[in-house]
Design an enzyme around this catalytic site. Sequence first.
Site, mmCIF file in Angstrom:
data_model
loop_
_atom_site.group_PDB
_atom_site.id
_atom_site.type_symbol
_atom_site.label_atom_id
_atom_site.label_comp_id
_atom_site.label_asym_id
_atom_site.label_seq_id
_atom_site.Cartn_x
_atom_site.Cartn_y
_atom_site.Cartn_z
ATOM 1 N N PHE A 1 0.822 -1.223 0.000
ATOM 2 C CA PHE A 1 0.000 0.000 0.000
ATOM 3 C C PHE A 1 0.855 1.273 0.000
ATOM 4 C CE2 PHE A 1 -2.146 2.816 3.355
ATOM 5 C CZ PHE A 1 -2.722 3.647 2.407
ATOM 6 N N GLU B 1 5.308 -7.302 7.495
ATOM 7 C CA GLU B 1 3.963 -7.803 7.778
ATOM 8 C C GLU B 1 3.326 -6.673 8.579
ATOM 9 O OE1 GLU B 1 2.343 -10.455 6.850
ATOM 10 O OE2 GLU B 1 4.000 -11.354 5.747
ATOM 11 N N THR C 1 6.095 2.753 12.801
ATOM 12 C CA THR C 1 4.711 3.036 13.185
ATOM 13 C C THR C 1 4.600 3.681 14.562
ATOM 14 O OG1 THR C 1 2.623 1.943 13.726
ATOM 15 C CG2 THR C 1 4.593 0.630 14.027
ATOM 16 N N ASP C 2 3.507 4.403 14.756
ATOM 17 C CA ASP C 2 3.238 4.979 16.086
ATOM 18 C C ASP C 2 2.841 3.897 17.097
ATOM 19 O OD1 ASP C 2 0.685 4.393 15.120
ATOM 20 O OD2 ASP C 2 -0.092 6.437 15.339
ATOM 21 N N ASN D 1 -1.924 6.086 11.270
ATOM 22 C CA ASN D 1 -2.672 5.282 10.284
ATOM 23 C C ASN D 1 -2.786 5.992 8.945
ATOM 24 O OD1 ASN D 1 -3.553 4.265 12.973
ATOM 25 N ND2 ASN D 1 -4.810 2.921 11.720
ATOM 26 N N ARG E 1 -10.924 -6.666 19.285
ATOM 27 C CA ARG E 1 -9.579 -7.200 18.997
ATOM 28 C C ARG E 1 -8.868 -7.417 20.331
ATOM 29 N NH1 ARG E 1 -5.942 -3.169 15.450
ATOM 30 N NH2 ARG E 1 -6.821 -4.308 13.695
HETATM 31 P P1 NAD Z 1 1.442 -3.613 3.270
HETATM 32 O O1 NAD Z 1 1.129 -4.802 4.103
HETATM 33 O O2 NAD Z 1 0.368 -3.023 2.409
HETATM 34 O O3 NAD Z 1 2.662 -3.949 2.288
HETATM 35 C C1 NAD Z 1 3.791 -4.645 2.710
HETATM 36 C C2 NAD Z 1 4.602 -5.031 1.477
HETATM 37 O O4 NAD Z 1 5.791 -5.686 1.911
HETATM 38 C C3 NAD Z 1 3.870 -5.981 0.538
HETATM 39 O O5 NAD Z 1 4.037 -5.579 -0.789
HETATM 40 C C4 NAD Z 1 4.564 -7.324 0.783
HETATM 41 O O6 NAD Z 1 4.556 -8.171 -0.349
HETATM 42 C C5 NAD Z 1 5.968 -6.863 1.143
HETATM 43 N N1 NAD Z 1 6.672 -7.854 1.972
HETATM 44 C C6 NAD Z 1 6.205 -8.473 3.094
HETATM 45 N N2 NAD Z 1 7.132 -9.318 3.568
HETATM 46 C C7 NAD Z 1 8.216 -9.197 2.768
HETATM 47 C C8 NAD Z 1 9.497 -9.811 2.752
HETATM 48 N N3 NAD Z 1 9.858 -10.688 3.690
HETATM 49 N N4 NAD Z 1 10.365 -9.457 1.781
HETATM 50 C C9 NAD Z 1 10.021 -8.556 0.829
HETATM 51 N N5 NAD Z 1 8.797 -7.967 0.787
HETATM 52 C C10 NAD Z 1 7.912 -8.291 1.739
HETATM 53 O O7 NAD Z 1 2.040 -2.548 4.265
HETATM 54 P P2 NAD Z 1 1.835 -0.964 4.298
HETATM 55 O O8 NAD Z 1 0.564 -0.646 4.966
HETATM 56 O O9 NAD Z 1 2.116 -0.413 2.957
HETATM 57 O O10 NAD Z 1 3.011 -0.562 5.308
HETATM 58 C C11 NAD Z 1 4.312 -0.259 4.828
HETATM 59 C C12 NAD Z 1 5.213 0.030 6.007
HETATM 60 O O11 NAD Z 1 4.695 1.140 6.741
HETATM 61 C C13 NAD Z 1 5.317 -1.119 7.019
HETATM 62 O O12 NAD Z 1 6.634 -1.183 7.475
HETATM 63 C C14 NAD Z 1 4.377 -0.721 8.141
HETATM 64 O O13 NAD Z 1 4.809 -1.253 9.379
HETATM 65 C C15 NAD Z 1 4.510 0.785 8.102
HETATM 66 N N6 NAD Z 1 3.334 1.530 8.570
HETATM 67 C C16 NAD Z 1 2.111 1.342 7.980
HETATM 68 C C17 NAD Z 1 1.026 2.119 8.393
HETATM 69 C C18 NAD Z 1 -0.335 1.991 7.764
HETATM 70 O O14 NAD Z 1 -1.259 2.674 8.203
HETATM 71 N N7 NAD Z 1 -0.530 1.167 6.745
HETATM 72 C C19 NAD Z 1 1.205 3.058 9.413
HETATM 73 C C20 NAD Z 1 2.440 3.168 10.033
HETATM 74 C C21 NAD Z 1 3.521 2.425 9.574
HETATM 75 O O1 DAU Z 2 -1.047 3.279 13.642
HETATM 76 C C1 DAU Z 2 -0.350 2.796 12.557
HETATM 77 C C2 DAU Z 2 -0.820 1.412 12.205
HETATM 78 O O2 DAU Z 2 -2.080 1.567 11.562
HETATM 79 C C3 DAU Z 2 0.135 0.648 11.294
HETATM 80 O O3 DAU Z 2 1.343 0.436 11.972
HETATM 81 C C4 DAU Z 2 -0.460 -0.687 10.843
HETATM 82 O O4 DAU Z 2 0.387 -1.295 9.898
HETATM 83 C C5 DAU Z 2 -1.805 -0.416 10.204
HETATM 84 O O5 DAU Z 2 -2.414 -1.639 9.860
HETATM 85 C C6 DAU Z 2 -2.706 0.367 11.147
HETATM 86 O O6 DAU Z 2 -3.019 -0.440 12.320
HETATM 87 P P1 DAU Z 2 -4.480 -0.412 12.978
HETATM 88 O O7 DAU Z 2 -4.665 -1.657 13.739
HETATM 89 O O8 DAU Z 2 -4.734 0.876 13.669
HETATM 90 O O9 DAU Z 2 -5.365 -0.391 11.611
HETATM 91 P P2 DAU Z 2 -6.680 -1.201 11.172
HETATM 92 O O10 DAU Z 2 -7.103 -0.629 9.858
HETATM 93 O O11 DAU Z 2 -6.502 -2.658 11.276
HETATM 94 O O12 DAU Z 2 -7.724 -0.755 12.283
HETATM 95 C C7 DAU Z 2 -8.011 0.602 12.536
HETATM 96 C C8 DAU Z 2 -8.974 0.651 13.711
HETATM 97 O O13 DAU Z 2 -10.223 0.093 13.308
HETATM 98 C C9 DAU Z 2 -8.516 -0.141 14.913
HETATM 99 O O14 DAU Z 2 -8.927 0.539 16.101
HETATM 100 C C10 DAU Z 2 -9.277 -1.459 14.786
HETATM 101 C C11 DAU Z 2 -10.569 -1.042 14.132
HETATM 102 N N1 DAU Z 2 -11.209 -2.034 13.228
HETATM 103 C C12 DAU Z 2 -10.446 -2.592 12.253
HETATM 104 C C13 DAU Z 2 -10.972 -3.516 11.393
HETATM 105 C C14 DAU Z 2 -10.123 -4.147 10.311
HETATM 106 C C15 DAU Z 2 -12.550 -2.342 13.362
HETATM 107 O O15 DAU Z 2 -13.263 -1.797 14.234
HETATM 108 N N2 DAU Z 2 -13.079 -3.257 12.496
HETATM 109 C C16 DAU Z 2 -12.352 -3.885 11.546
HETATM 110 O O16 DAU Z 2 -12.915 -4.733 10.799
#
Ligand code: NAD
Ligand code: DAU
Length: 360
Positions: free
Chosen positions: A19, A92, A138-139, A193, A296
């Site tokens: 993403f 992950e 991440t936070d 997030n 959760r």
């Molecule tokens: P995501 O799960 O959408 O994507 C992760 C990607 O990493 C995928 O393309 C997957 O194929 C690849 N990957 C996983 N394991 C791997 C491995 N062993 N070797 C090579 N590639 C691998 O994650 P995202 O939401 O895009 O998050 C990206 C980064 O940002 C992560 O490090 C996550 O901890 C951090 N982050 C995400 C959020 C959020 O809200 N999504 C917020 C804070 C921090």
């Molecule tokens: O804060 C940063 C983090 O944000 C990142 O490090 C993670 O990679 C990212 O996945 C995200 O984590 P959250 O657990 O906060 O995100 P998620 O979208 O899973 O959930 C957001 C909130 O919504 C959380 O309080 C759980 C709740 N939730 C989530 C899902 C999937 C629901 O209530 N229902 C649901 O079905």
Amino acid sequence: MNQQRTTNNHLLVTGGAGFIGSNFVHYWLNEHPEDAVVVLDALTYAGNLDNLKELESNPNFHFSQGNITDRALVDRLLRDYQINTIAHFAAESHVDRSILAPDAFIQTNVIGTFTLLEAFRNYYPQLEGNGRFLHVSTDEVYGTLEPDDPPFRETTPYAPNSPYSASKAGSDHLVRAYYHTYELPTLITNCSNNYGPYHYPEKLIPLMCINILLGKPLPVYGDGQNVRDWLYVLDHCRALDTVIRKGKPGETYNIGGNNEVKNIDLVRMLCDLMDELAPSLPVSPAQELITFVKDRPGHDRRYAIDADKIKTELGWQPSVTVEEGLRQTVSWYLENRHWWEPLLSEEYQAYYQQVYQTSA
Ligand code: NAD
Ligand code: DAU
């Protein structure tokens, strides 16, 4: 990619088919078209080449399928593409999956980050001081906040509560240690997030958008009063660009959207936007689909970021309000059904069944 071409920066973007990584690659090649970008991605369930399809013909873009724990592959990519900047997104990333099966989180988030650091340590001397290693974190490493607590600062003690956040905390500590011990030019960002295009369906916002479009229940965990600080993904990409160019090695920067919203309010906003923007919905008003489900385990109550450091020291601040960002995101899911429909695969159905005890 043409390796003879003279470019400013050669980036290795790990997790660039996920993403945030894919949004970052699009952003970077748009803003810095003379730079070269190599994506290293294992294409796990969360990685998707469709996210990068438009870049296939770009001579400055190269994709390598592989694992960040594969040291020989990482060494080869650093050398062959003369990388000077690593932007490390691969992880992950889903808390619920880390509760079901933590193993992969330790392998990728801890061992994978360690492998990249070791490869960079070996390679860095030939860069003559011009390298950067950006670790995207991440936070969640800071744990959870009470309603009246001040937001997380860079100095907030680590207190991770899930296997996911504990694995990210472990990786942050390694990155920090490699700066102090080996003087590698590492940078850490801890962000809130993200949301926006190419967000895999398991996460709150895309899951709700898709379920509204399919007329399926909208599963809100617990009492829905948990708070997240929503950051539009392109604001995040701008922040990472700023940190790569202007950040001080060894430092950590918190990145947040300044948009604290309770989950239930966010879901209601999504319902209202879908009622307004979708030509027709299976169930309308969409709020009728809201269903409170089992919480959760260990669910963090509130996250909030104090982004003052990156604002005052590097001049970045978020530009997108949650109202604007959600409108754009809902429109994107409406216009890109062909992107998300194939993701509702057998694997996704099995995962959904495990978490929600019902089919997606
Ligand atoms: P995501 O799960 O959408 O994507 C992760 C990607 O990493 C995928 O393309 C997957 O194929 C690849 N990957 C996983 N394991 C791997 C491995 N062993 N070797 C090579 N590639 C691998 O994650 P995202 O939401 O895009 O998050 C990206 C980064 O940002 C992560 O490090 C996550 O901890 C951090 N982050 C995400 C959020 C959020 O809200 N999504 C917020 C804070 C921090
Ligand atoms: O804060 C940063 C983090 O944000 C990142 O490090 C993670 O990679 C990212 O996945 C995200 O984590 P959250 O657990 O906060 O995100 P998620 O979208 O899973 O959930 C957001 C909130 O919504 C959380 O309080 C759980 C709740 N939730 C989530 C899902 C999937 C629901 O209530 N229902 C649901 O079905």
